[in-house]
Scaffold this active site. Sequence first.
Site, mmCIF file in Angstrom:
data_model
loop_
_atom_site.group_PDB
_atom_site.id
_atom_site.type_symbol
_atom_site.label_atom_id
_atom_site.label_comp_id
_atom_site.label_asym_id
_atom_site.label_seq_id
_atom_site.Cartn_x
_atom_site.Cartn_y
_atom_site.Cartn_z
ATOM 1 N N GLU A 1 0.808 -1.236 0.000
ATOM 2 C CA GLU A 1 0.000 0.000 0.000
ATOM 3 C C GLU A 1 0.837 1.279 0.000
ATOM 4 O O GLU A 1 0.623 2.186 0.809
ATOM 5 C CB GLU A 1 -0.964 -0.009 1.197
ATOM 6 C CG GLU A 1 -1.899 -1.206 1.178
ATOM 7 C CD GLU A 1 -2.776 -1.341 2.425
ATOM 8 O OE1 GLU A 1 -2.705 -0.480 3.306
ATOM 9 O OE2 GLU A 1 -3.532 -2.335 2.493
ATOM 10 N N ASN B 1 2.202 -5.267 -3.161
ATOM 11 C CA ASN B 1 0.790 -5.524 -2.837
ATOM 12 C C ASN B 1 0.043 -4.213 -2.589
ATOM 13 O O ASN B 1 0.541 -3.340 -1.875
ATOM 14 C CB ASN B 1 0.742 -6.391 -1.561
ATOM 15 C CG ASN B 1 -0.621 -6.987 -1.297
ATOM 16 O OD1 ASN B 1 -1.200 -7.651 -2.158
ATOM 17 N ND2 ASN B 1 -1.151 -6.770 -0.097
ATOM 18 N N ASP C 1 -12.349 -10.297 -0.766
ATOM 19 C CA ASP C 1 -13.637 -10.472 -0.094
ATOM 20 C C ASP C 1 -14.650 -9.604 -0.833
ATOM 21 O O ASP C 1 -14.282 -8.613 -1.454
ATOM 22 C CB ASP C 1 -13.600 -10.179 1.419
ATOM 23 C CG ASP C 1 -12.849 -8.927 1.819
ATOM 24 O OD1 ASP C 1 -12.719 -8.002 0.990
ATOM 25 O OD2 ASP C 1 -12.389 -8.865 2.979
ATOM 26 N N HIS D 1 -10.346 -6.069 -1.974
ATOM 27 C CA HIS D 1 -11.419 -5.929 -0.992
ATOM 28 C C HIS D 1 -12.523 -5.206 -1.760
ATOM 29 O O HIS D 1 -12.473 -3.994 -1.940
ATOM 30 C CB HIS D 1 -10.953 -5.069 0.200
ATOM 31 C CG HIS D 1 -9.901 -5.751 1.018
ATOM 32 N ND1 HIS D 1 -10.181 -6.842 1.803
ATOM 33 C CD2 HIS D 1 -8.583 -5.518 1.149
ATOM 34 C CE1 HIS D 1 -9.077 -7.244 2.405
ATOM 35 N NE2 HIS D 1 -8.090 -6.464 2.014
ATOM 36 N N GLU E 1 -6.224 -10.588 -1.218
ATOM 37 C CA GLU E 1 -7.038 -10.333 -0.009
ATOM 38 C C GLU E 1 -8.520 -10.282 -0.372
ATOM 39 O O GLU E 1 -9.269 -9.437 0.137
ATOM 40 C CB GLU E 1 -6.597 -9.020 0.654
ATOM 41 C CG GLU E 1 -5.114 -8.967 0.981
ATOM 42 C CD GLU E 1 -4.688 -7.756 1.803
ATOM 43 O OE1 GLU E 1 -5.553 -7.038 2.327
ATOM 44 O OE2 GLU E 1 -3.469 -7.526 1.898
HETATM 45 O O1 G3I Z 1 -3.828 -7.352 19.189
HETATM 46 C C1 G3I Z 1 -4.286 -6.070 19.644
HETATM 47 C C2 G3I Z 1 -4.838 -6.180 21.023
HETATM 48 O O2 G3I Z 1 -3.813 -6.549 21.891
HETATM 49 C C3 G3I Z 1 -5.449 -4.834 21.408
HETATM 50 O O3 G3I Z 1 -6.035 -4.929 22.652
HETATM 51 C C4 G3I Z 1 -6.504 -4.417 20.383
HETATM 52 C C5 G3I Z 1 -7.098 -3.046 20.692
HETATM 53 O O4 G3I Z 1 -7.352 -2.310 19.521
HETATM 54 O O5 G3I Z 1 -5.883 -4.352 19.135
HETATM 55 C C6 G3I Z 1 -5.354 -5.578 18.696
HETATM 56 O O6 G3I Z 1 -4.748 -5.386 17.482
HETATM 57 C C7 G3I Z 1 -5.604 -5.220 16.375
HETATM 58 C C8 G3I Z 1 -5.222 -6.286 15.358
HETATM 59 O O7 G3I Z 1 -5.961 -6.106 14.168
HETATM 60 C C9 G3I Z 1 -5.475 -7.710 15.870
HETATM 61 O O8 G3I Z 1 -6.839 -7.887 16.102
HETATM 62 C C10 G3I Z 1 -5.391 -3.848 15.784
HETATM 63 O O9 G3I Z 1 -5.899 -2.872 16.681
HETATM 64 C C11 G3I Z 1 -6.107 -3.717 14.459
HETATM 65 O O10 G3I Z 1 -5.740 -2.487 13.856
HETATM 66 C C12 G3I Z 1 -5.680 -4.863 13.550
HETATM 67 O O11 G3I Z 1 -6.413 -4.749 12.353
HETATM 68 C C13 G3I Z 1 -5.859 -5.407 11.245
HETATM 69 C C14 G3I Z 1 -5.510 -4.376 10.166
HETATM 70 O O12 G3I Z 1 -5.104 -5.037 8.989
HETATM 71 C C15 G3I Z 1 -4.375 -3.449 10.608
HETATM 72 O O13 G3I Z 1 -3.173 -4.165 10.789
HETATM 73 C C16 G3I Z 1 -6.900 -6.392 10.735
HETATM 74 O O14 G3I Z 1 -7.089 -7.430 11.699
HETATM 75 C C17 G3I Z 1 -6.442 -6.992 9.412
HETATM 76 O O15 G3I Z 1 -7.476 -7.771 8.859
HETATM 77 C C18 G3I Z 1 -6.103 -5.879 8.437
HETATM 78 O O16 G3I Z 1 -5.616 -6.453 7.256
HETATM 79 C C19 G3I Z 1 -5.313 -5.535 6.197
HETATM 80 C C20 G3I Z 1 -4.097 -6.063 5.453
HETATM 81 O O17 G3I Z 1 -3.034 -6.276 6.353
HETATM 82 C C21 G3I Z 1 -3.675 -5.090 4.343
HETATM 83 N N1 G3I Z 1 -4.786 -4.793 3.452
HETATM 84 C C22 G3I Z 1 -6.039 -4.393 4.100
HETATM 85 C C23 G3I Z 1 -6.448 -5.404 5.167
HETATM 86 C C24 G3I Z 1 -7.782 -5.040 5.790
HETATM 87 O O18 G3I Z 1 -7.712 -3.800 6.442
#
Ligand code: G3I
Length: 359
Positions: free
Chosen positions: A166, A207, A273, A243, A271
């Site tokens: 990105e 990506n 969906d 997405h 990715e």
């Molecule tokens: O693990 C922590 C936890 O300890 C904490 O208490 C909680 C509070 O917010 O956050 C948790 O982390 C979260 C993590 O997902 C695990 O659940 C982050 O806040 C949250 O921002 C994170 O979101 C992920 C996001 O990328 C950002 O990294 C999504 O699960 C994930 O599906 C998403 O995936 C992205 C791809 O990497 C790139 N392309 C888009 C795609 C969808 O947004």
Amino acid sequence: MKKLLLLAMLSCSMVLACSKRGVTTDPNPTAPVVPVVPDNTTLQNSLPFPFGAAVNIGLLKTNTAYRATVVKEYSSLTAENAMKTGSLHPQQNTYDWTDADYLVDFAKQNNKRIHGHTLVWYKSLPAWITNFQGDAAAWENLLKTHIQTIVTHFKGKVASWDVVNEAFEDDGTLRNSIWLQKLGPDYIARSFQYAHEADPDALLFYNDYGHEYGPTKRTAILNLVNNLKTRGIPINGIGMQMHTRYNMTESNWLTAITTAAQTGLKVHISELDIAMNPDDNQSLTLTPALAQTQAQKYAYIVKAYNAIPKTQQFGITTWNVSDADTWITGNYNRPDWPLPFDNNYNRKPAYQGILDGVK
Ligand code: G3I
């Protein structure tokens, strides 16, 4: 009597039309529509290219239905979060391999390919990076050490990497990330070189999302990868996240896939969906009709992908496994059903749609 006959004919032809697509309809229109796919049919065995999912390590460890679906259906796995910088490299001199190694071991035991996601991104940055103080050489060293420590750790175990993720804004300009600010636009090329030095056998991908939005961002991405290729930078593939949403103009998907293939690189729909509630209707439900629409959209995308040259088909990966674990509901706080498995890990019509795409 005539009316009755007409009704009977109509419902017969509906059942026929649906069974032709491999699903049965219930006369009750609110009942779920269940694909008639033999239990021993799986996505990984039915498709002529790798089919993967982004997986959540917590669910893999604790949810038996989730784990069984992953084992049964997919040939390729991407860590949803476990290989991001925030997870792997929480402090400058601390790497935490726990979850990522668990996934790698799981993949080995179950004969799955692992696609690494992601080495350089503007998100999932720990505070030590966002607060890092140093001159250009110190930032360069940070980038190189980060990439090479991770790629070296997984050498021979992780077959491919999203090296840079990105890097573009939707208007086609380079995103004003910390990497761009500290290292200049060529951080992208150097990231690929550093990854290649650490594991010359790994396939390296750029990506991004939005290829299907229109020409602006897509052209910027294609220009970048073509430029890297021309300069001899070691790039092997282009990851299109996809997405997407059910009401996207279909030809946009086709153009995204065919233009990516024209680069000559491997193409990963990385990715996928298909959101069914993009306009955030809080009371929407997934009706049988909507589920059928979704099946057709999955079929369209898979068919378009299946038409690109075989040697360029790195595979299709969905982002998450089931509607119960999609990132969309949490991220956008709305009901949605973007994946081929329902909340109970049952196959949806979308599953049949994926199979139909390669018929
Ligand atoms: O693990 C922590 C936890 O300890 C904490 O208490 C909680 C509070 O917010 O956050 C948790 O982390 C979260 C993590 O997902 C695990 O659940 C982050 O806040 C949250 O921002 C994170 O979101 C992920 C996001 O990328 C950002 O990294 C999504 O699960 C994930 O599906 C998403 O995936 C992205 C791809 O990497 C790139 N392309 C888009 C795609 C969808 O947004």
